[in-house]
Write a protein that holds these residues in place. Sequence first.
Motif, PDB file in Angstrom:
ATOM      1  N   GLU A  80       2.029  21.611 -25.275  1.00 27.61           N
ATOM      2  CA  GLU A  80       3.382  21.189 -25.625  1.00 27.61           C
ATOM      3  C   GLU A  80       3.341  20.433 -26.945  1.00 27.61           C
ATOM      4  N   LYS A  81       4.224  20.780 -27.846  1.00 23.73           N
ATOM      5  CA  LYS A  81       4.266  20.144 -29.163  1.00 23.73           C
ATOM      6  C   LYS A  81       5.253  18.978 -29.153  1.00 23.73           C
ATOM      7  N   ASP A  82       4.777  17.814 -29.643  1.00 19.43           N
ATOM      8  CA  ASP A  82       5.625  16.616 -29.760  1.00 19.43           C
ATOM      9  C   ASP A  82       6.326  16.295 -28.435  1.00 19.43           C
ATOM     10  N   ALA A  83       5.619  16.487 -27.317  1.00 14.61           N
ATOM     11  CA  ALA A  83       6.235  16.301 -26.003  1.00 14.61           C
ATOM     12  C   ALA A  83       6.211  14.848 -25.540  1.00 14.61           C
ATOM     13  N   VAL A  84       5.299  14.044 -26.115  1.00 17.15           N
ATOM     14  CA  VAL A  84       5.181  12.638 -25.710  1.00 17.15           C
ATOM     15  C   VAL A  84       5.378  11.770 -26.955  1.00 17.15           C
ATOM     16  N   PRO A  85       6.596  11.288 -27.192  1.00 12.87           N
ATOM     17  CA  PRO A  85       6.869  10.511 -28.412  1.00 12.87           C
ATOM     18  C   PRO A  85       5.921   9.342 -28.622  1.00 12.87           C
ATOM     19  N   GLY A  86       5.518   8.694 -27.537  1.00 12.76           N
ATOM     20  CA  GLY A  86       4.615   7.557 -27.661  1.00 12.76           C
ATOM     21  C   GLY A  86       3.287   7.947 -28.277  1.00 12.76           C
ATOM     22  N   ILE A  87       2.806   9.164 -27.986  1.00 10.47           N
ATOM     23  CA  ILE A  87       1.540   9.622 -28.570  1.00 10.47           C
ATOM     24  C   ILE A  87       1.706   9.867 -30.059  1.00 10.47           C
ATOM     25  N   ASN A  88       2.851  10.434 -30.468  1.00 13.61           N
ATOM     26  CA  ASN A  88       3.101  10.635 -31.904  1.00 13.61           C
ATOM     27  C   ASN A  88       3.075   9.302 -32.650  1.00 13.61           C
ATOM     28  N   GLU A  89       3.692   8.284 -32.068  1.00 14.94           N
ATOM     29  CA  GLU A  89       3.705   6.968 -32.712  1.00 14.94           C
ATOM     30  C   GLU A  89       2.296   6.382 -32.775  1.00 14.94           C
ATOM     31  N   LEU A  90       1.543   6.530 -31.696  1.00 13.79           N
ATOM     32  CA  LEU A  90       0.167   6.028 -31.643  1.00 13.79           C
ATOM     33  C   LEU A  90      -0.684   6.677 -32.732  1.00 13.79           C
ATOM     34  N   TYR A 137      -0.148  18.304 -30.353  1.00 14.97           N
ATOM     35  CA  TYR A 137       0.025  19.030 -29.091  1.00 14.97           C
ATOM     36  C   TYR A 137      -0.626  18.226 -27.964  1.00 14.97           C
ATOM     37  N   THR A 138      -0.088  18.367 -26.771  1.00 16.64           N
ATOM     38  CA  THR A 138      -0.655  17.640 -25.637  1.00 16.64           C
ATOM     39  C   THR A 138      -0.725  18.518 -24.393  1.00 16.64           C
ATOM     40  N   LYS A 139      -1.643  18.140 -23.530  1.00 18.57           N
ATOM     41  CA  LYS A 139      -1.691  18.656 -22.162  1.00 18.57           C
ATOM     42  C   LYS A 139      -1.905  17.457 -21.246  1.00 18.57           C
ATOM     43  N   ALA A 140      -1.418  17.567 -20.022  1.00 16.65           N
ATOM     44  CA  ALA A 140      -1.595  16.471 -19.070  1.00 16.65           C
ATOM     45  C   ALA A 140      -3.079  16.243 -18.815  1.00 16.65           C
ATOM     46  N   GLY A 141      -3.463  14.965 -18.685  1.00 22.82           N
ATOM     47  CA  GLY A 141      -4.852  14.616 -18.448  1.00 22.82           C
ATOM     48  C   GLY A 141      -5.215  14.639 -16.980  1.00 22.82           C
ATOM     49  N   PRO A 142      -6.443  14.268 -16.642  1.00 22.10           N
ATOM     50  CA  PRO A 142      -6.916  14.336 -15.254  1.00 22.10           C
ATOM     51  C   PRO A 142      -6.297  13.296 -14.326  1.00 22.10           C
ATOM     52  N   LYS A 143      -5.716  12.231 -14.892  1.00 19.06           N
ATOM     53  CA  LYS A 143      -5.105  11.194 -14.078  1.00 19.06           C
ATOM     54  C   LYS A 143      -3.670  10.966 -14.540  1.00 19.06           C
ATOM     55  N   ALA A 203      -7.026  29.404 -23.002  1.00 23.91           N
ATOM     56  CA  ALA A 203      -6.796  30.324 -24.123  1.00 23.91           C
ATOM     57  C   ALA A 203      -5.989  29.703 -25.256  1.00 23.91           C
ATOM     58  N   ASP A 204      -4.933  28.935 -24.930  1.00 25.06           N
ATOM     59  CA  ASP A 204      -4.094  28.402 -26.008  1.00 25.06           C
ATOM     60  C   ASP A 204      -4.820  27.322 -26.809  1.00 25.06           C
ATOM     61  N   VAL A 205      -5.739  26.572 -26.152  1.00 22.32           N
ATOM     62  CA  VAL A 205      -6.523  25.564 -26.872  1.00 22.32           C
ATOM     63  C   VAL A 205      -7.531  26.253 -27.800  1.00 22.32           C
ATOM     64  N   ILE A 206      -8.173  27.301 -27.296  1.00 23.15           N
ATOM     65  CA  ILE A 206      -9.115  28.060 -28.122  1.00 23.15           C
ATOM     66  C   ILE A 206      -8.404  28.672 -29.316  1.00 23.15           C
ATOM     67  N   ASP A 207      -7.217  29.210 -29.094  1.00 26.41           N
ATOM     68  CA  ASP A 207      -6.443  29.824 -30.192  1.00 26.41           C
ATOM     69  C   ASP A 207      -6.094  28.784 -31.257  1.00 26.41           C
ATOM     70  N   LEU A 208      -5.697  27.582 -30.813  1.00 25.09           N
ATOM     71  CA  LEU A 208      -5.332  26.531 -31.764  1.00 25.09           C
ATOM     72  C   LEU A 208      -6.553  26.113 -32.573  1.00 25.09           C
ATOM     73  N   ASN A 209      -7.679  25.935 -31.899  1.00 28.83           N
ATOM     74  CA  ASN A 209      -8.915  25.549 -32.585  1.00 28.83           C
ATOM     75  C   ASN A 209      -9.340  26.619 -33.593  1.00 28.83           C
ATOM     76  N   ASN A 210      -9.253  27.885 -33.185  1.00 23.76           N
ATOM     77  CA  ASN A 210      -9.626  28.986 -34.089  1.00 23.76           C
ATOM     78  C   ASN A 210      -8.703  29.057 -35.297  1.00 23.76           C
ATOM     79  N   LYS A 211      -7.433  28.772 -35.079  1.00 18.71           N
ATOM     80  CA  LYS A 211      -6.456  28.808 -36.176  1.00 18.71           C
ATOM     81  C   LYS A 211      -6.815  27.776 -37.248  1.00 18.71           C
ATOM     82  N   VAL A 212      -7.137  26.559 -36.812  1.00 18.58           N
ATOM     83  CA  VAL A 212      -7.485  25.503 -37.766  1.00 18.58           C
ATOM     84  C   VAL A 212      -8.835  25.795 -38.420  1.00 18.58           C
ATOM     85  N   ALA A 213      -9.812  26.251 -37.624  1.00 21.20           N
ATOM     86  CA  ALA A 213     -11.133  26.559 -38.169  1.00 21.20           C
ATOM     87  C   ALA A 213     -11.051  27.680 -39.200  1.00 21.20           C
ATOM     88  N   GLU A 214     -10.212  28.667 -38.936  1.00 21.82           N
ATOM     89  CA  GLU A 214     -10.055  29.775 -39.873  1.00 21.82           C
ATOM     90  C   GLU A 214      -9.471  29.291 -41.205  1.00 21.82           C
TER      91      GLU A 214
END
Length: 429
Positions: A80-90, A137-143, A203-214
Amino acid sequence: MTNNTIWEGLKAKFDSFKNWLVRYSKIVLPVILVVCVGLTIVIAMQANKRKIEQAETVVAPDENTGEDEALVNVPEVPLEKDAVPGINELIDVYYKAMVDGDTATMEKLVYYMDATEILRAAETSKYIDSYTPLEIYTKAGPKEGTYIAYVCSELKFHDYDKPTPGMQTYYVCTNEDGELYINEDGDESDNELHYMREIQLQADVIDLNNKVAEAYNKMVVEDPQLADFLLELREEIDKNVGEALARAEQSEEPEEEVTEEETPEETGEEAPVEVVTKVKTTDVVNIRTSDSETADKLGKAAVGDEFELLEEKGNGWSKIKYDGGEAFIKSDFLEPSETMTASAEEPAEEEEEEDSPEQTDNSSDSTASNGTVRVKETVRIRSGASENSEKIATAYMGETFEVIMKQADGWTKIKYNGETAYVKSDYVE
């Protein structure tokens, strides 16, 4: 009773039931329809319940293993892009602090930064013009209250015109006051580590990493000066951080009281001379290939390790016997452990031993490996396990090589174009 009689009886009952069904169809058919719909709903609810239970099922630990925490199944949830405003500020505040070299602010936002990380952040900021987070971008963590954040950014250096693309991954947590912070304490549980590893393989994390690495690799390939600039900059930062750490270690050492040596009475005989033959370490200290803080590290000595002393040099270094060869340690971290008495007129004869060839592969402490290593950051490929060895080529992020051995001296031996070569272990995984 014959078969014909039985068949005729059944046929008569069926015709009677059919006539009854036709007569009362307006009542019976809706009832049948309601029953069918009800059964369908019940079956669907049961199936959905089983699906939810499977999604929430944990891998139960073996009662005999003694494990305290079970590993949860990791959900397939899209980035999710810009899904947690607090993380963007951090991230905005954290990146600004990195540019300004504001380590006090960084320490408030990160739990926790050790002395090396603080020095590296302060040193790196001297070369940064801007550090802009472009997409978060964010994904929910383990806790509950935790997130895995992926920050795509552009880093602009003072001495280079174009911004360099990159991506950083952060484990973001929430403290007791509800405030977000970056967790780098390195004390994650097995459950957290398992969760983060599985997320990285989606898959979406791998795709994002490959996009930046490329994008990064394309920029480096099109501009070879950038690769050289980044390598030289990293080496310069490593050198400066190493020197700063050495100065900090020396400043923490208590000053020894200097006492003037008493001159023995002149009795007509020369006073005996104490010669140090062995030394032991007073603190944890690096063992290096030469008498320089920028020389390659051969290993690390623990407190109380003992070595044969070959020479105490006037530049603050001591030459010792190490792994069948010679090595160097800062004299400040050594003290005599064995001495011998020699006449001043007849100094003790130095035992001349044949020099054993240096074990460049440190076979006793090295790990033979099979498989491949992947380049994490742009790194030079060299002909030998030393920064003074000939440069063969440059490896870029994402490239893989067949690994021969991961050495204890911080180098990894690889196969490159059918030949043996070396890369720094810090930049491959």
